[in-house]
Motif scaffolding. Structure first.
Motif, PDB file in Angstrom:
ATOM      1  N   ARG A  58       1.664  -2.454   1.455  1.00  0.00           N
ATOM      2  CA  ARG A  58       3.066  -2.649   1.053  1.00  0.00           C
ATOM      3  C   ARG A  58       3.849  -1.356   1.234  1.00  0.00           C
ATOM      4  NH1 ARG A  58       0.145  -5.427  -3.100  1.00  0.00           N
ATOM      5  NH2 ARG A  58       0.241  -7.658  -2.681  1.00  0.00           N
ATOM      6  N   ALA A  59       3.211  -0.231   0.913  1.00  0.00           N
ATOM      7  CA  ALA A  59       3.875   1.058   1.127  1.00  0.00           C
ATOM      8  C   ALA A  59       4.078   1.302   2.615  1.00  0.00           C
ATOM      9  CB  ALA A  59       3.047   2.187   0.507  1.00  0.00           C
ATOM     10  N   ARG A  60       3.117   0.874   3.420  1.00  0.00           N
ATOM     11  CA  ARG A  60       3.223   1.037   4.864  1.00  0.00           C
ATOM     12  C   ARG A  60       4.404   0.217   5.393  1.00  0.00           C
ATOM     13  NH1 ARG A  60       3.827   1.448   9.587  1.00  0.00           N
ATOM     14  NH2 ARG A  60       2.400   1.321  11.332  1.00  0.00           N
ATOM     15  N   ALA A  61       4.601  -0.975   4.844  1.00  0.00           N
ATOM     16  CA  ALA A  61       5.738  -1.801   5.240  1.00  0.00           C
ATOM     17  C   ALA A  61       7.052  -1.122   4.847  1.00  0.00           C
ATOM     18  CB  ALA A  61       5.640  -3.182   4.588  1.00  0.00           C
ATOM     19  N   LEU A  62       7.073  -0.491   3.693  1.00  0.00           N
ATOM     20  CA  LEU A  62       8.279   0.226   3.262  1.00  0.00           C
ATOM     21  C   LEU A  62       8.536   1.405   4.190  1.00  0.00           C
ATOM     22  CD1 LEU A  62      10.370   0.071   0.960  1.00  0.00           C
ATOM     23  CD2 LEU A  62       8.979   1.722  -0.297  1.00  0.00           C
ATOM     24  N   ALA A  63       7.469   2.087   4.604  1.00  0.00           N
ATOM     25  CA  ALA A  63       7.618   3.207   5.534  1.00  0.00           C
ATOM     26  C   ALA A  63       8.195   2.722   6.863  1.00  0.00           C
ATOM     27  CB  ALA A  63       6.267   3.886   5.761  1.00  0.00           C
ATOM     28  N   ARG A  64       7.736   1.557   7.310  1.00  0.00           N
ATOM     29  CA  ARG A  64       8.247   1.020   8.571  1.00  0.00           C
ATOM     30  C   ARG A  64       9.727   0.698   8.435  1.00  0.00           C
ATOM     31  NH1 ARG A  64       6.018  -1.886  13.073  1.00  0.00           N
ATOM     32  NH2 ARG A  64       3.919  -1.653  12.204  1.00  0.00           N
ATOM     33  N   GLU A  65      10.099   0.161   7.268  1.00  0.00           N
ATOM     34  CA  GLU A  65      11.499  -0.197   7.045  1.00  0.00           C
ATOM     35  C   GLU A  65      12.395   1.034   7.159  1.00  0.00           C
ATOM     36  OE1 GLU A  65      12.011  -2.599   3.569  1.00  0.00           O
ATOM     37  OE2 GLU A  65      14.157  -2.165   3.411  1.00  0.00           O
ATOM     38  N   PHE A  66      11.906   2.179   6.697  1.00  0.00           N
ATOM     39  CA  PHE A  66      12.695   3.404   6.751  1.00  0.00           C
ATOM     40  C   PHE A  66      12.345   4.259   7.964  1.00  0.00           C
ATOM     41  CE2 PHE A  66      15.017   2.646   3.093  1.00  0.00           C
ATOM     42  CZ  PHE A  66      14.221   2.316   2.012  1.00  0.00           C
ATOM     43  N   GLU A  67      11.605   3.678   8.892  1.00  0.00           N
ATOM     44  CA  GLU A  67      11.278   4.335  10.157  1.00  0.00           C
ATOM     45  C   GLU A  67      10.585   5.679   9.949  1.00  0.00           C
ATOM     46  OE1 GLU A  67      14.812   4.312  12.564  1.00  0.00           O
ATOM     47  OE2 GLU A  67      14.624   2.187  12.935  1.00  0.00           O
ATOM     48  N   ALA A  68       9.739   5.742   8.958  1.00  0.00           N
ATOM     49  CA  ALA A  68       8.888   6.916   8.775  1.00  0.00           C
ATOM     50  C   ALA A  68       7.557   6.580   9.444  1.00  0.00           C
ATOM     51  CB  ALA A  68       8.690   7.217   7.293  1.00  0.00           C
ATOM     52  N   GLY A  69       7.385   7.033  10.702  1.00  0.00           N
ATOM     53  CA  GLY A  69       6.202   6.661  11.457  1.00  0.00           C
ATOM     54  C   GLY A  69       4.925   7.161  10.819  1.00  0.00           C
ATOM     55  N   VAL A  70       3.877   6.365  10.902  1.00  0.00           N
ATOM     56  CA  VAL A  70       2.578   6.736  10.343  1.00  0.00           C
ATOM     57  C   VAL A  70       1.842   7.640  11.321  1.00  0.00           C
ATOM     58  CG1 VAL A  70       0.337   5.884   9.598  1.00  0.00           C
ATOM     59  CG2 VAL A  70       2.407   4.629   8.986  1.00  0.00           C
ATOM     60  N   VAL A  71       1.506   8.838  10.883  1.00  0.00           N
ATOM     61  CA  VAL A  71       0.737   9.750  11.728  1.00  0.00           C
ATOM     62  C   VAL A  71      -0.735   9.365  11.678  1.00  0.00           C
ATOM     63  CG1 VAL A  71       0.080  12.153  12.100  1.00  0.00           C
ATOM     64  CG2 VAL A  71       2.387  11.607  11.312  1.00  0.00           C
ATOM     65  N   ARG A  72      -1.278   9.267  10.484  1.00  0.00           N
ATOM     66  CA  ARG A  72      -2.643   8.826  10.248  1.00  0.00           C
ATOM     67  C   ARG A  72      -2.679   8.139   8.889  1.00  0.00           C
ATOM     68  NH1 ARG A  72      -2.871  10.275  14.775  1.00  0.00           N
ATOM     69  NH2 ARG A  72      -4.449  11.514  15.838  1.00  0.00           N
ATOM     70  N   VAL A  73      -3.597   7.216   8.730  1.00  0.00           N
ATOM     71  CA  VAL A  73      -3.894   6.642   7.431  1.00  0.00           C
ATOM     72  C   VAL A  73      -5.041   7.455   6.838  1.00  0.00           C
ATOM     73  CG1 VAL A  73      -4.653   4.600   6.178  1.00  0.00           C
ATOM     74  CG2 VAL A  73      -3.190   4.358   8.196  1.00  0.00           C
ATOM     75  N   VAL A  74      -4.883   7.882   5.590  1.00  0.00           N
ATOM     76  CA  VAL A  74      -5.937   8.652   4.937  1.00  0.00           C
ATOM     77  C   VAL A  74      -6.770   7.692   4.104  1.00  0.00           C
ATOM     78  CG1 VAL A  74      -6.448  10.571   3.403  1.00  0.00           C
ATOM     79  CG2 VAL A  74      -4.407  10.661   4.860  1.00  0.00           C
ATOM     80  N   LEU A  75      -8.019   7.512   4.508  1.00  0.00           N
ATOM     81  CA  LEU A  75      -8.949   6.676   3.752  1.00  0.00           C
ATOM     82  C   LEU A  75      -9.760   7.628   2.889  1.00  0.00           C
ATOM     83  CD1 LEU A  75     -10.027   3.834   3.260  1.00  0.00           C
ATOM     84  CD2 LEU A  75     -11.632   4.180   5.145  1.00  0.00           C
ATOM     85  N   ASN A  76      -9.401   7.683   1.604  1.00  0.00           N
ATOM     86  CA  ASN A  76      -9.862   8.760   0.723  1.00  0.00           C
ATOM     87  C   ASN A  76     -11.078   8.347  -0.086  1.00  0.00           C
ATOM     88  OD1 ASN A  76      -9.598  11.353  -0.196  1.00  0.00           O
ATOM     89  ND2 ASN A  76      -8.161  10.867  -1.827  1.00  0.00           N
ATOM     90  N   ARG A  77     -11.801   9.330  -0.508  1.00  0.00           N
ATOM     91  CA  ARG A  77     -12.951   9.148  -1.421  1.00  0.00           C
ATOM     92  C   ARG A  77     -13.985   8.197  -0.830  1.00  0.00           C
ATOM     93  NH1 ARG A  77      -9.251   8.393  -6.124  1.00  0.00           N
ATOM     94  NH2 ARG A  77      -8.598  10.495  -6.689  1.00  0.00           N
ATOM     95  N   VAL A  78     -14.244   8.297   0.451  1.00  0.00           N
ATOM     96  CA  VAL A  78     -15.209   7.371   1.052  1.00  0.00           C
ATOM     97  C   VAL A  78     -16.634   7.838   0.782  1.00  0.00           C
ATOM     98  CG1 VAL A  78     -13.623   6.648   2.852  1.00  0.00           C
ATOM     99  CG2 VAL A  78     -15.172   8.547   3.281  1.00  0.00           C
ATOM    100  N   ARG A  79     -17.527   6.860   0.753  1.00  0.00           N
ATOM    101  CA  ARG A  79     -18.958   7.127   0.613  1.00  0.00           C
ATOM    102  C   ARG A  79     -19.661   6.333   1.690  1.00  0.00           C
ATOM    103  NH1 ARG A  79     -20.076   7.043  -5.952  1.00  0.00           N
ATOM    104  NH2 ARG A  79     -18.368   8.432  -6.496  1.00  0.00           N
ATOM    105  N   GLY A  80     -20.668   6.927   2.271  1.00  0.00           N
ATOM    106  CA  GLY A  80     -21.452   6.223   3.274  1.00  0.00           C
ATOM    107  C   GLY A  80     -20.635   5.977   4.524  1.00  0.00           C
ATOM    108  N   ASP A  81     -20.767   4.735   5.057  1.00  0.00           N
ATOM    109  CA  ASP A  81     -20.127   4.377   6.308  1.00  0.00           C
ATOM    110  C   ASP A  81     -18.846   3.587   6.015  1.00  0.00           C
ATOM    111  OD1 ASP A  81     -21.093   2.410   9.232  1.00  0.00           O
ATOM    112  OD2 ASP A  81     -19.721   4.108   8.986  1.00  0.00           O
ATOM    113  N   PRO A  82     -17.676   4.236   6.087  1.00  0.00           N
ATOM    114  CA  PRO A  82     -16.453   3.537   5.670  1.00  0.00           C
ATOM    115  C   PRO A  82     -15.977   2.542   6.717  1.00  0.00           C
ATOM    116  CG  PRO A  82     -15.918   5.728   6.470  1.00  0.00           C
ATOM    117  CD  PRO A  82     -17.422   5.622   6.496  1.00  0.00           C
ATOM    118  N   PRO A  83     -15.259   1.507   6.296  1.00  0.00           N
ATOM    119  CA  PRO A  83     -14.765   0.468   7.226  1.00  0.00           C
ATOM    120  C   PRO A  83     -13.496   0.900   7.947  1.00  0.00           C
ATOM    121  CG  PRO A  83     -14.099  -0.056   5.002  1.00  0.00           C
ATOM    122  CD  PRO A  83     -14.912   1.217   4.909  1.00  0.00           C
TER     123      PRO A  83
END
Lengths: 195, 221
Positions: free
Chosen positions: B139-164
């Motif tokens: 939902r935050a990503r959709a809000l970012a798109r609405e305001f044209e704040a391009g996504v540089v990278r998605v941070v997948l935080n606190r991962v353990r093992g093999d993340p999806p």
């Protein structure tokens, strides 16, 4: 800007597949609108419209020399063409927004007026080391009374509903790093007392 | 450049990410959480004072620490007096002087989360593998798109093992950088310093530097 459309009708549903091609040397913003006489069943993710989609169609950017694949469905009968594309549409609603518009659309984030005590802390002296080095007080906590000679037990007024609702919203957001540090400090003190 | 570290759900590690990315970029870190300041405050004016018109934005920037910070106030009165609509102009004043500004945005989808995205040129959505975090992050990503704040990278935080990461990339439509759960990050966060400074050889430090490199690549294209 080129638009290729593939359509089929299945179980009383029209399925539309679109390919938008941008042959320009720069990325271009596009608006794809359905021409079907019925609602647009746009892609959804986790219950919400996929980015760029709404009831009228799709708005997004096609990279320079690139292509964008889209698809939607509708109960309406098939017509030709099923959709149209507009490149570089007039300034979008959000492109012309002001910060005040953002606040009006998404909601004023400020605490309700009822939650605010007289703003004595707004006049603090930046050179006051005692004040600056004191740990931050939880929001809304009253200051200790050092000056009056009366009772030191503060009156506890009833909490307005608006304040309760605002605090509930904050609580749902979860603890921040300072909150965790404070909780850890409390846990350490409890463990020390138990020893 | 103004870079917003965002993400719909609280507690996913936005502040830790913002602190470490700002350190790696040698940027000014702005605590844009007007209702619940996440970064330590100290002496001097803060963002509440700036948005209430009591001081200029540059006067509220605190240099000399591990990261240059524009902190936010912690009082209800300060939050009430601050005009959130003044945030964009304040950030432009900081950007004009410091070149790169990293915003630690609040959770949620109200104007306090939207205004940093409105002002930003790009964003780093932060999420964990928790289902609720992923949903709120989208939902935050959709809000970012609405305001044209391009996504540089998605941070997948606190991962353990093999993340999806593949699944998250498909859902967000942007590349993912996974940051592992680690004692090094926890210790650095508890000390209020970037893990890149305290434990520069930690895997998490390498991931934050990779995020910074991705941001630099984005601004050069």
């Amino acid at each position: 800007m080129d638009l290729e459309a593939t359509t089929r009708r299945r179980d009383s549903v029209t399925l539309v597949e679109l390919l938008v091609a941008n042959e320009a040397d720069e990325a271009r913003r596009v608006c794809v609108e359905s021409e079907l006489d019925g609602p647009v069943w746009y892609p959804r993710r986790h219950g919400a419209a996929a980015p760029g989609w709404d009831a009228s169609g799709y708005t997004g950017t096609v990279p320079a020399g690139g292509r964008l694949a889209l698809g939607f469905a509708s109960p309406a009968d098939l017509v030709e063409p099923p959709a149209t594309v507009t490149a570089d549409p007039p300034d979008s609603e959000t492109a012309s927004m002001t910060p005040a518009d953002v606040v009006a659309e998404l909601g004023d984030p400020r605490p309700p007026r009822d939650a605010v005590t007289p703003a004595a802390d707004l006049e603090r002296d930046w050179s006051d080391d005692t004040e600056a080095s004191a740990p931050p007080r939880p929001a809304g906590e009253s200051r200790p009374r050092h000056e009056d000679g009366g009772s030191t037990t503060p009156r506890v007024p009833a909490v307005p509903d608006a304040v309760t609702a605002w605090l509930d919203r904050l609580e749902r957001r979860g603890p921040g790093p300072d909150d965790r540090a404070a909780l850890d400090a409390v846990a350490d003190r409890v463990a020390a007392l138990r020893r | 450049m103004i870079l917003a570290v965002t993400g719909g759900k609280g507690g996913v590690g936005k502040t830790t990410t913002a602190l470490n990315v700002a350190a790696a970029l040698d940027a000014v870190l702005v605590d844009a959480d007007l209702g619940m300041a996440d970064l330590p405050t100290g002496r001097g004016p803060d963002l509440h004072d700036v948005l209430a018109g009591r001081t200029g934005a540059l006067e509220a920037v605190h240099e000399g620490g591990a990261v240059t910070v524009l902190p936010c106030g912690r009082s209800l009165a300060g939050a009430r007096a601050a005009d959130p609509a003044a945030l964009a102009d304040a950030l432009e004043a900081v950007r004009a002087h410091y070149a790169t500004v990293v915003l630690d945005s609040p959770a949620g989808l109200a104007a306090d989360a939207g205004l940093p995205l409105f002002a930003a040129d790009a964003c780093l959505p932060v999420t964990t593998t928790d289902r609720a975090a992923l949903a709120d992050g989208l939902r935050a990503r959709a809000l970012a798109r609405e305001f044209e704040a391009g996504v540089v990278r998605v941070v997948l935080n606190r991962v353990r093992g093999d993340p999806p990461t593949d699944g998250v990339e498909r859902a967000y439509g942007a590349p993912v950088v996974a940051v592992p759960e680690s004692e090094a990050v926890a210790a650095a966060t508890a000390a209020g310093v970037p893990v890149t400074a305290r434990s520069p050889h930690a895997e998490a430090a390498a991931r934050f530097r990779a995020l910074a490199d991705a941001v630099q690549s984005c601004r050069s294209t």
